[in-house]
Design an enzyme around this catalytic site. Sequence first.
Site, PDB file in Angstrom:
ATOM      1  CB  SER A  50      -0.965   0.027   1.187  1.00  0.00           C
ATOM      2  OG  SER A  50      -0.261   0.206   2.397  1.00  0.00           O
ATOM      3  CE  LYS A  88      -3.004   2.360   4.616  1.00  0.00           C
ATOM      4  NZ  LYS A  88      -2.636   1.389   3.602  1.00  0.00           N
TER       5      LYS A  88
END
Length: 197
Positions: A50, A88
């Site tokens: 990701s 993230k």
Amino acid sequence: MAVTKKAEGVGKEKKKGGFRETLLLLILGVGIALLLQAFVVGSFYIPSQSMENTLLINDRVFVNKLSGKPERGDIVVFKGWNGEDTIKRVIGVGGDHVKCCDAKKRITVNGTALDETSYLYPGDFASGEKFDVTVPAGKLWLMGDHRSASADSRAHMEEPGQGFISENDVIGKAVVRYWPLSRGYLFARPDIFDKVK
């Protein structure tokens, strides 16, 4: 003969003292390392794609747990939507209006379009789905750099928290990729976020 016995006794005492000192230093070193791990710096590995190409699967990063309040552009480790440690990039902070997308298919923050080419996965796009959110105070809007492979804030918009993560759930800011050694890298906030008002 008595002198020899005395010398042997002194030698044994020195050996015992040296062993105790070494053991004490070892215990002290382990204690300091555990305190640093718990409160100052942590090591985390990357389990998914990701955050490619910024972070690849099995990369390892050091995280500063005393880095203060997260800012736009920071890469942070936090307790994720499923309760697991997650990594993230911060796109929006409390009060920000984050929208996708403008006419050029860019994400905007408070009306400023983000040129994300420096970290976005090559050939990927800002977002496959449209969204228009205002980040509540004390919350964050987080996205992976490999947007088409990232279950980030966008994937959790229908849940009670509406995809936002509390600042209190942030463990720390990623400061350096230290493994593999050939990809060692000191992270910095992308300049584009300095233009957001």
